[in-house]
Design a protein around this motif. Structure first.
Motif, PDB file in Angstrom:
ATOM      1  N   ILE A  59      -7.714   0.375  -0.754  1.00 24.70           N
ATOM      2  CA  ILE A  59      -6.407  -0.221  -0.456  1.00 24.70           C
ATOM      3  C   ILE A  59      -6.559  -1.375   0.525  1.00 24.70           C
ATOM      4  O   ILE A  59      -5.958  -2.445   0.364  1.00 24.70           O
ATOM      5  CB  ILE A  59      -5.442   0.842   0.100  1.00 24.70           C
ATOM      6  N   GLN A  60      -7.364  -1.174   1.557  1.00 26.89           N
ATOM      7  CA  GLN A  60      -7.548  -2.214   2.571  1.00 26.89           C
ATOM      8  C   GLN A  60      -8.129  -3.491   1.967  1.00 26.89           C
ATOM      9  O   GLN A  60      -7.755  -4.604   2.340  1.00 26.89           O
ATOM     10  CB  GLN A  60      -8.444  -1.692   3.691  1.00 26.89           C
ATOM     11  N   LEU A  61      -9.038  -3.351   1.004  1.00 25.44           N
ATOM     12  CA  LEU A  61      -9.632  -4.533   0.385  1.00 25.44           C
ATOM     13  C   LEU A  61      -8.728  -5.130  -0.691  1.00 25.44           C
ATOM     14  O   LEU A  61      -8.869  -6.314  -1.009  1.00 25.44           O
ATOM     15  CB  LEU A  61     -11.009  -4.200  -0.186  1.00 25.44           C
ATOM     16  N   LEU A  62      -7.827  -4.350  -1.259  1.00 24.56           N
ATOM     17  CA  LEU A  62      -6.836  -4.913  -2.165  1.00 24.56           C
ATOM     18  C   LEU A  62      -5.893  -5.862  -1.426  1.00 24.56           C
ATOM     19  O   LEU A  62      -5.349  -6.795  -2.016  1.00 24.56           O
ATOM     20  CB  LEU A  62      -6.005  -3.802  -2.826  1.00 24.56           C
ATOM     21  N   ASP A  63      -5.720  -5.627  -0.142  1.00 23.17           N
ATOM     22  CA  ASP A  63      -4.814  -6.424   0.686  1.00 23.17           C
ATOM     23  C   ASP A  63      -5.585  -7.606   1.263  1.00 23.17           C
ATOM     24  O   ASP A  63      -6.310  -7.481   2.255  1.00 23.17           O
ATOM     25  CB  ASP A  63      -4.256  -5.540   1.806  1.00 23.17           C
ATOM     26  N   LYS A  64      -5.440  -8.776   0.641  1.00 20.56           N
ATOM     27  CA  LYS A  64      -6.204  -9.953   1.068  1.00 20.56           C
ATOM     28  C   LYS A  64      -5.867 -10.361   2.500  1.00 20.56           C
ATOM     29  O   LYS A  64      -6.739 -10.837   3.235  1.00 20.56           O
ATOM     30  CB  LYS A  64      -5.949 -11.120   0.113  1.00 20.56           C
ATOM     31  N   LYS A  65      -4.628 -10.198   2.904  1.00 22.12           N
ATOM     32  CA  LYS A  65      -4.242 -10.587   4.260  1.00 22.12           C
ATOM     33  C   LYS A  65      -4.910  -9.688   5.288  1.00 22.12           C
ATOM     34  O   LYS A  65      -5.505 -10.161   6.267  1.00 22.12           O
ATOM     35  CB  LYS A  65      -2.725 -10.534   4.414  1.00 22.12           C
ATOM     36  N   TYR A  66      -4.815  -8.382   5.068  1.00 21.77           N
ATOM     37  CA  TYR A  66      -5.404  -7.444   6.025  1.00 21.77           C
ATOM     38  C   TYR A  66      -6.909  -7.618   6.114  1.00 21.77           C
ATOM     39  O   TYR A  66      -7.479  -7.713   7.211  1.00 21.77           O
ATOM     40  CB  TYR A  66      -5.062  -6.007   5.618  1.00 21.77           C
ATOM     41  N   SER A  67      -7.573  -7.669   4.956  1.00 19.28           N
ATOM     42  CA  SER A  67      -9.042  -7.729   4.974  1.00 19.28           C
ATOM     43  C   SER A  67      -9.533  -9.047   5.562  1.00 19.28           C
ATOM     44  O   SER A  67     -10.516  -9.075   6.311  1.00 19.28           O
ATOM     45  CB  SER A  67      -9.601  -7.512   3.568  1.00 19.28           C
ATOM     46  N   LYS A  68      -8.864 -10.159   5.261  1.00 13.79           N
ATOM     47  CA  LYS A  68      -9.291 -11.442   5.827  1.00 13.79           C
ATOM     48  C   LYS A  68      -9.032 -11.487   7.332  1.00 13.79           C
ATOM     49  O   LYS A  68      -9.853 -12.040   8.093  1.00 13.79           O
ATOM     50  CB  LYS A  68      -8.562 -12.584   5.114  1.00 13.79           C
ATOM     51  N   GLN A  69      -7.942 -10.881   7.789  1.00  8.84           N
ATOM     52  CA  GLN A  69      -7.691 -10.797   9.227  1.00  8.84           C
ATOM     53  C   GLN A  69      -8.810 -10.039   9.927  1.00  8.84           C
ATOM     54  O   GLN A  69      -9.256 -10.427  11.015  1.00  8.84           O
ATOM     55  CB  GLN A  69      -6.352 -10.120   9.506  1.00  8.84           C
ATOM     56  N   ARG A  70      -9.256  -8.952   9.316  1.00 10.99           N
ATOM     57  CA  ARG A  70     -10.352  -8.166   9.909  1.00 10.99           C
ATOM     58  C   ARG A  70     -11.601  -9.033  10.063  1.00 10.99           C
ATOM     59  O   ARG A  70     -12.254  -9.007  11.111  1.00 10.99           O
ATOM     60  CB  ARG A  70     -10.678  -6.959   9.025  1.00 10.99           C
ATOM     61  N   LEU A  71     -11.928  -9.787   9.037  1.00  8.77           N
ATOM     62  CA  LEU A  71     -13.108 -10.649   9.097  1.00  8.77           C
ATOM     63  C   LEU A  71     -12.953 -11.697  10.192  1.00  8.77           C
ATOM     64  O   LEU A  71     -13.867 -11.928  10.992  1.00  8.77           O
ATOM     65  CB  LEU A  71     -13.342 -11.324   7.747  1.00  8.77           C
TER      66      LEU A  71
END
Length: 355
Positions: free
Chosen positions: A107-119
């Motif tokens: 789910i976290q990687l499906l969410d482009k906003k969340y995963s890119k923020q983490r990076l």
């Protein structure tokens, strides 16, 4: 949405279970890998799971979740189906089993906003995501002019496989626009296709972007990619169990390189004349993948899309996919990716230990 620890139950006596599409190549070659290694594999087809999955069937199993089959080309309907898929993943996360990739991480990687923020928050080099919420074409064009960023990618926040992706350039002086996208407007709706279109008519571009931005999108800077044979390219690296299992080079005449858009796939060796220090580049890519995957607890595998910057060849992560392990060059060759997955899941099933 915060990361949660993957579950490793005391035993996986239920064996290996694949949740997937019975008619897909993913399933066929995962089964082939299991048969070649002598491990029984039980398929739970998405068609039989429904919105209320029986998680008791997964108790004490080693489980891999593949994506459900695409059932529509309409982006609006796709968004609704994806919402239902995420709800099912959240319910599957309660199962007492070992997950190859935990539903939470998928789910976290499906969410482009969340995963890119983490990076970005952890200093991992990636394509730049702009933070302002942009909901219509006027806002987007104003933002681009004010920030002097004349090339962007627009991506629906939760889709995968280039669904709904668009790349926009604006001439800084004349204001002329060109848009590359696999979307078409049909009867007032956005339809996803398997062909990349180039649009230059401003009213048509404005109309399409208005429909697209309505779906909730992330906006990213268009970073120039390295080229080989007069084509731009990026890399899909399958990183699993702490190492790169395979890298494929994706080439395109346009900015979107996804292979299902009739783009060209090359083996890494095709870059030997354009990348002087191939081993050094691969080490740098592997380090980038390792650091990125570590941000999502429990993640055993990710398909990581990486561009090499034009001129410098510095790698940047474009995005990550928790189900991005289908590589045709591999399945029609040694099938190493799925064989390694079966070996690890089989060991978990036999010993009750996490992979």
């Amino acid at each position: 949405m915060e990361p949660s620890e993957a579950k490793t139950p005391p035993g996986c006596a239920g064996g290996i279970v694949l949740i997937g599409d019975g008619g897909s190549k993913r399933t066929a070659f995962m089964k082939k890998a299991a048969e070649s290694l002598g491990f029984p594999l039980r398929l739970l087809d998405w068609a039989a799971i429904g919105p209320e999955p029986d998680i008791g069937r997964l108790r004490d199993c080693a489980v891999k979740i593949d994506p459900p089959p695409a059932a529509t080309a309409s982006l609006e309907q796709m968004r609704a189906q994806l919402s239902g898929y995420i709800e099912v993943l959240q319910k599957l996360a309660r199962a007492e089993c070992y997950f190859f990739n935990p539903p939470e991480a998928i789910i976290q990687l499906l969410d482009k906003k969340y995963s890119k923020q983490r990076l970005q928050e952890h200093g991992i080099l990636a394509t730049q995501m702009f933070m302002p919420e942009i909901e219509d074409t006027g806002q987007l064009l104003d933002f681009m002019r004010q920030s002097r960023c004349y090339g962007v990618f627009i991506k629906p926040r939760y889709f995968s496989g280039a669904a709904g992706v668009a790349a926009l350039r604006i001439h800084p002086v004349r204001g002329e626009m060109v848009l590359y996208t696999s979307c078409r407007v049909e009867q007032g709706r956005l339809i996803n296709t398997k062909k990349l279109y180039q649009m230059r008519d401003t009213p048509d571009i404005v109309r399409l972007l208005g429909l697209l931005l309505h779906l909730e999108c992330v906006i990213e800077r268009w970073h120039p990619k390295a080229e080989v044979g007069k084509k731009s390219y990026d890399l899909r690296a399958v990183y699993q169990f702490g190492h790169i299992a395979h890298i494929v080079v994706r080439c395109s005449q346009g900015p979107v390189t996804n292979l299902h858009l009739n783009n060209q796939a090359l083996e890494l060796g095709a870059l030997r004349h354009s990348v002087q220090n191939m081993q050094g580049m691969v080490r740098e890519v592997e380090s980038l993948c390792r650091r990125a995957v570590a941000l999502f607890p429990g993640l055993a595998m990710a398909g990581v899309d990486i561009l090499l910057e034009k001129d410098t060849l510095r790698p940047r992560i474009i995005e990550m996919n928790g189900q991005g392990d289908l590589i045709y060059q591999d399945i029609y060759g040694e099938n190493k990716i799925y064989r390694e997955q079966v070996e690890k899941l089989g060991a978990a099933a036999q010993t009750g230990l996490g992979v």
